[in-house]
Structures are given as C-alpha cells and as structure tokens.
Write a protein that holds these residues in place. Structure first.
Motif, PDB file in Angstrom:
ATOM      1  N   ALA A  87       0.903  -1.377   0.067  1.00 20.69           N
ATOM      2  CA  ALA A  87      -0.063   0.046   0.186  1.00 20.69           C
ATOM      3  C   ALA A  87       0.607   1.153  -0.174  1.00 20.69           C
ATOM      4  O   ALA A  87       1.744   1.576   0.783  1.00 20.69           O
ATOM      5  N   SER A  88       0.319   2.335  -0.506  1.00 15.19           N
ATOM      6  CA  SER A  88       1.110   3.302  -0.529  1.00 15.19           C
ATOM      7  C   SER A  88       0.451   4.415   0.218  1.00 15.19           C
ATOM      8  O   SER A  88      -0.127   4.194   0.941  1.00 15.19           O
ATOM      9  N   LEU A  89       1.670   5.733   0.542  1.00 13.57           N
ATOM     10  CA  LEU A  89       1.442   6.094   1.275  1.00 13.57           C
ATOM     11  C   LEU A  89      -0.125   6.942   1.612  1.00 13.57           C
ATOM     12  O   LEU A  89      -0.956   7.637   2.417  1.00 13.57           O
ATOM     13  N   GLU A  90      -0.475   6.756   0.373  1.00 15.52           N
ATOM     14  CA  GLU A  90      -2.085   7.845  -0.560  1.00 15.52           C
ATOM     15  C   GLU A  90      -2.747   6.575   0.146  1.00 15.52           C
ATOM     16  O   GLU A  90      -3.951   7.514   0.840  1.00 15.52           O
ATOM     17  N   THR A  91      -2.745   5.195  -0.174  1.00 14.10           N
ATOM     18  CA  THR A  91      -3.639   4.038  -0.052  1.00 14.10           C
ATOM     19  C   THR A  91      -4.180   4.062   1.789  1.00 14.10           C
ATOM     20  O   THR A  91      -5.028   4.480   2.438  1.00 14.10           O
ATOM     21  N   ILE A  92      -3.112   4.341   2.734  1.00 16.60           N
ATOM     22  CA  ILE A  92      -3.004   4.488   3.701  1.00 16.60           C
ATOM     23  C   ILE A  92      -3.237   5.853   4.081  1.00 16.60           C
ATOM     24  O   ILE A  92      -4.728   5.991   5.499  1.00 16.60           O
ATOM     25  N   SER A  93      -3.271   6.277   3.420  1.00 22.62           N
ATOM     26  CA  SER A  93      -3.502   8.156   4.002  1.00 22.62           C
ATOM     27  C   SER A  93      -5.587   8.150   3.909  1.00 22.62           C
ATOM     28  O   SER A  93      -6.395   8.320   4.352  1.00 22.62           O
ATOM     29  N   THR A  94      -5.954   7.266   2.579  1.00 20.29           N
ATOM     30  CA  THR A  94      -7.186   7.133   2.409  1.00 20.29           C
ATOM     31  C   THR A  94      -8.462   5.906   3.265  1.00 20.29           C
ATOM     32  O   THR A  94      -8.932   6.672   3.473  1.00 20.29           O
ATOM     33  N   LEU A  95      -7.060   5.388   3.698  1.00 24.81           N
ATOM     34  CA  LEU A  95      -8.219   4.347   5.008  1.00 24.81           C
ATOM     35  C   LEU A  95      -8.071   5.382   6.221  1.00 24.81           C
ATOM     36  O   LEU A  95      -8.980   4.649   6.906  1.00 24.81           O
ATOM     37  N   HIS A  96      -7.105   6.131   6.830  1.00 24.48           N
ATOM     38  CA  HIS A  96      -7.122   6.736   7.113  1.00 24.48           C
ATOM     39  C   HIS A  96      -9.057   7.578   7.575  1.00 24.48           C
ATOM     40  O   HIS A  96      -9.363   7.779   9.148  1.00 24.48           O
ATOM     41  N   LEU A  98     -11.135   7.105   5.497  1.00 25.40           N
ATOM     42  CA  LEU A  98     -11.936   6.493   5.678  1.00 25.40           C
ATOM     43  C   LEU A  98     -12.476   6.178   7.529  1.00 25.40           C
ATOM     44  O   LEU A  98     -13.809   6.070   7.057  1.00 25.40           O
ATOM     45  N   LEU A  99     -12.212   5.768   7.989  1.00 25.87           N
ATOM     46  CA  LEU A  99     -12.047   5.030   9.169  1.00 25.87           C
ATOM     47  C   LEU A  99     -12.337   6.437  10.317  1.00 25.87           C
ATOM     48  O   LEU A  99     -13.592   6.024  11.072  1.00 25.87           O
ATOM     49  N   GLN A 100     -11.903   7.752   9.466  1.00 26.74           N
ATOM     50  CA  GLN A 100     -12.983   8.713  10.748  1.00 26.74           C
ATOM     51  C   GLN A 100     -13.855   9.132  11.034  1.00 26.74           C
ATOM     52  O   GLN A 100     -15.081   9.431  11.195  1.00 26.74           O
ATOM     53  N   ALA A 101     -14.191   8.982   8.609  1.00 27.47           N
ATOM     54  CA  ALA A 101     -16.032   9.165   8.486  1.00 27.47           C
ATOM     55  C   ALA A 101     -16.623   8.018   9.341  1.00 27.47           C
ATOM     56  O   ALA A 101     -17.470   8.160   8.915  1.00 27.47           O
ATOM     57  N   GLN A 102     -15.983   6.469   9.675  1.00 24.67           N
ATOM     58  CA  GLN A 102     -16.821   5.830   9.200  1.00 24.67           C
ATOM     59  C   GLN A 102     -16.181   5.262  10.585  1.00 24.67           C
ATOM     60  O   GLN A 102     -15.646   3.318  10.700  1.00 24.67           O
ATOM     61  N   ARG A 104     -17.372   2.430  12.474  1.00 25.56           N
ATOM     62  CA  ARG A 104     -17.352   0.947  12.884  1.00 25.56           C
ATOM     63  C   ARG A 104     -16.884   0.769  11.565  1.00 25.56           C
ATOM     64  O   ARG A 104     -17.695  -0.758  11.463  1.00 25.56           O
ATOM     65  N   TRP A 105     -16.416   1.040  10.629  1.00 20.43           N
ATOM     66  CA  TRP A 105     -16.535   0.674   9.282  1.00 20.43           C
ATOM     67  C   TRP A 105     -15.867  -0.876   9.782  1.00 20.43           C
ATOM     68  O   TRP A 105     -16.061  -1.914   8.784  1.00 20.43           O
ATOM     69  N   LEU A 106     -14.433  -0.996  10.364  1.00 20.21           N
ATOM     70  CA  LEU A 106     -13.427  -2.022  10.699  1.00 20.21           C
ATOM     71  C   LEU A 106     -14.974  -3.563  11.124  1.00 20.21           C
ATOM     72  O   LEU A 106     -15.073  -4.855  10.347  1.00 20.21           O
ATOM     73  N   GLN A 107     -16.102  -2.815  12.087  1.00 18.45           N
ATOM     74  CA  GLN A 107     -16.660  -3.760  12.887  1.00 18.45           C
ATOM     75  C   GLN A 107     -17.945  -4.465  11.471  1.00 18.45           C
ATOM     76  O   GLN A 107     -18.191  -5.242  12.000  1.00 18.45           O
ATOM     77  N   ASP A 108     -18.728  -3.364  11.479  1.00 20.73           N
ATOM     78  CA  ASP A 108     -19.480  -3.463   9.720  1.00 20.73           C
ATOM     79  C   ASP A 108     -18.625  -4.662   8.529  1.00 20.73           C
ATOM     80  O   ASP A 108     -19.458  -5.626   8.258  1.00 20.73           O
ATOM     81  N   GLN A 109     -17.475  -4.231   8.532  1.00 19.99           N
ATOM     82  CA  GLN A 109     -16.568  -4.651   7.402  1.00 19.99           C
ATOM     83  C   GLN A 109     -16.240  -6.653   8.011  1.00 19.99           C
ATOM     84  O   GLN A 109     -16.766  -7.762   7.098  1.00 19.99           O
ATOM     85  N   ILE A 110     -16.291  -6.945   9.093  1.00 24.69           N
ATOM     86  CA  ILE A 110     -15.534  -8.145  10.164  1.00 24.69           C
ATOM     87  C   ILE A 110     -17.306  -8.615   9.869  1.00 24.69           C
ATOM     88  O   ILE A 110     -17.459  -9.732   9.666  1.00 24.69           O
ATOM     89  N   PRO A 129      -1.364   3.651  19.899  1.00 26.89           N
ATOM     90  CA  PRO A 129      -2.991   3.805  19.307  1.00 26.89           C
ATOM     91  C   PRO A 129      -3.112   4.835  17.733  1.00 26.89           C
ATOM     92  O   PRO A 129      -4.120   5.386  18.160  1.00 26.89           O
ATOM     93  N   SER A 130      -3.056   3.619  17.102  1.00 27.73           N
ATOM     94  CA  SER A 130      -2.731   3.800  15.728  1.00 27.73           C
ATOM     95  C   SER A 130      -4.423   3.678  15.732  1.00 27.73           C
ATOM     96  O   SER A 130      -4.821   2.715  16.309  1.00 27.73           O
ATOM     97  N   PRO A 131      -4.862   4.689  14.506  1.00 30.77           N
ATOM     98  CA  PRO A 131      -6.814   4.101  14.695  1.00 30.77           C
ATOM     99  C   PRO A 131      -7.087   3.011  14.401  1.00 30.77           C
ATOM    100  O   PRO A 131      -8.430   2.528  14.747  1.00 30.77           O
ATOM    101  N   TRP A 132      -6.524   1.973  13.821  1.00 34.22           N
ATOM    102  CA  TRP A 132      -6.669   0.688  12.990  1.00 34.22           C
ATOM    103  C   TRP A 132      -6.503   0.347  14.448  1.00 34.22           C
ATOM    104  O   TRP A 132      -7.422  -0.895  14.915  1.00 34.22           O
ATOM    105  N   ALA A 133      -5.119   0.156  15.403  1.00 37.96           N
ATOM    106  CA  ALA A 133      -5.430  -0.566  16.902  1.00 37.96           C
ATOM    107  C   ALA A 133      -6.969  -0.124  17.530  1.00 37.96           C
ATOM    108  O   ALA A 133      -7.178  -1.319  17.972  1.00 37.96           O
ATOM    109  N   GLN A 134      -7.115   1.129  17.465  1.00 42.09           N
ATOM    110  CA  GLN A 134      -8.164   1.291  18.500  1.00 42.09           C
ATOM    111  C   GLN A 134      -9.378   0.834  18.412  1.00 42.09           C
ATOM    112  O   GLN A 134     -10.589   0.814  18.167  1.00 42.09           O
TER     113      GLN A 134
END
Length: 262
Positions: A87-96, A98-102, A104-110, A129-134
């Motif tokens: 993943a590029s830095l741009e992809t990782i930034s987009t994921l962050h 995404l998680l900020q906007a949603q 519950r995204w990870l929980q919903d996807q699981i 405390p990265s966003p994905w760990a949280q």
C-alpha cells in the motif's frame, strides 16, 4: 463469531507472530480461524506460508471502494488469511480518512464476512494508539496485550491501562502476555516480577520465551510448531492458545508456592 485483537503500545513485542501462531493452533484444533492483518508492515503472510510479502490485500481494495475481503487465501493449516497487502502512503491516508468518517467500518466489514458463525477472527494490529488498533479494540470480544519483559514494559503501565479502558471486551476477556523472556537475564527476571505485581490476575499464566526457533520458522515461512514442535516457544504458544479457549488457570506444573514460574 469471536473477535480477538492482539495489541500493544510497544513495538517489537511479537504481535504478528502471536496472531499467526494462535490462528494456526486454533485451526489445528479443528476450530475455524481467520487472521486479518491491519498493519501496513504486511508481514503476516510470511508467518503463514507465503515466502514473499503479499502484493494484493484488503487495504488497496478498501481504499478504492471495493469489497475488502476479495484477496484472502487459505494456507495449508486451514487458516484463512486476509493480508494488508502492498500500500502506498496515499492508500494508507485514504484508509485513515475512511475510518474517521465511518468509525464502525471495521466492525461492519467483519460482520459482513462470509464465514461460519463459529469462526475466530484474530486481528493483527499496528502500534496502539493508531486508528486501526483503536478500531480493533472497539470490535474485539477478547484483547491480548503483548508486553516484552523489559523496563519499558513496566513503565507502560498507564498506557496499557488506558488501552484496556478503551476496549469493548469485558475485563475477564482482557489479558496481558509477557513475550521475549530470557530467564538468563537478570533484567528480564526483574521485569517479569514487576509485571506480575502490576497486572495480577490479568497476566496470562504463560510467558513467551525468547527462542531463535521463532525466527528460524519465519525464515522458512512456517510456524514454530511445525519447525520445532518440542521448542520452548511452541509450548508457550500452546499455553496462550489454551488461555484463549477458556483454560485460564495455570497448570499445577507451573505453580510453586502459589506463584507462576516464568
């Protein structure tokens, strides 16, 4: 399904190693397991049979608005693996974003995964405390905190307490595991004693010893239980797996005058 988050505020304590080995042990016991890599280091597949890091994974697909689980694979032990992928830095930034906007995204996807209801999902997280760990903490039924036997782990008491307070899992489903323990080193023995005093019953009654067989197994893209089933680390990891499936008390062979041995 059951969701287990492997987390830590410290780097280099073996989160990915634990995720891979525990998923494998569960699969070998006949339990369905899915290992999901939330860390951009993209090394989980190396522990689970891939000799090269996966170029495809869920990260790029999710960032592009596609179904995130399209690029999973099954290894020879029966573990379903969902790598992060290159993943590029741009992809990782987009994921962050995404998680900020949603949140519950990870929980919903699981919850949307097409897997059996009795499957155990293990989340390999980036440094808290990265966003994905949280996010992993918010959707996990069980939390496993990895801390090495060191002075910095003892000094992380407040951080780990904050981490656990933010978790959705009940206190009875929160455990602290000491990793990379070398009983020959005085500093490790002293740190282990301090961690026992700090965490009491929350400290898992198995300690993952420093063992070169883990590194040897990684070099061969396999788990230590396959490479060296009699190794100390293989025994330790089986104990941690036992704890996860509900065997919470230390066996009598580990007890001397009421205190668990390293």
């Amino acid at each position: 399904m059951r969701v287990i988050a492997v987390v830590s505020p410290l780097g280099g304590v073996g989160r990915t190693t634990l995720t891979a080995h525990l998923a494998t042990l569960l699969a070998r016991q006949g339990q369905r397991s899915l290992a999901v890599e939330l860390c951009a280091q993209n090394l989980l597949g190396r522990h689970l049979g891939m000799h090269e890091a996966s170029t495809t994974g869920w990260a790029r697909a999710a960032a592009d608005g596609q179904w995130w689980a399209e690029n999973g694979f099954d290894n020879s032990d029966g573990v379903r693996v969902l790598p992060f992928g290159a993943a590029s830095l741009e992809t990782i930034s987009t994921l962050h974003q995404l998680l900020q906007a949603q949140p519950r995204w990870l929980q919903d996807q699981i919850e949307l995964l097409d897997i059996p209801s009795d499957c155990t999902v293990l989340l390999d997280t980036p440094l808290w405390p990265s966003p994905w760990a949280q996010s992993a903490l918010h959707c996990a039924d069980t939390v496993l905190v990895a801390l090495e036997a060191s002075a910095r782990a003892c000094a992380a008491l407040s951080s780990v307490q904050t981490l656990l307070r933010s978790a959705a899992a009940a206190p009875s489903e929160q455990g602290v595991l000491v990793t990379r323990f070398d009983p020959r080193r005085v500093s490790h023995r002293e740190a282990l004693q301090t961690l026992r005093e700090q965490w009491g019953e929350r400290l898992i009654p198995y300690t993952l010893h420093e063992d070169e067989n883990i590194a040897r197994a990684l070099a061969r893209a396999m788990c230590v239980g396959s490479l060296a089933p009699q190794a100390q680390s293989a025994h330790d990891l089986q104990g941690v797996c036992n704890w996860l499936v509900g065997q919470r008390a230390a066996p009598a062979s580990m007890l001397v005058s009421g205190a668990a041995l390293p």
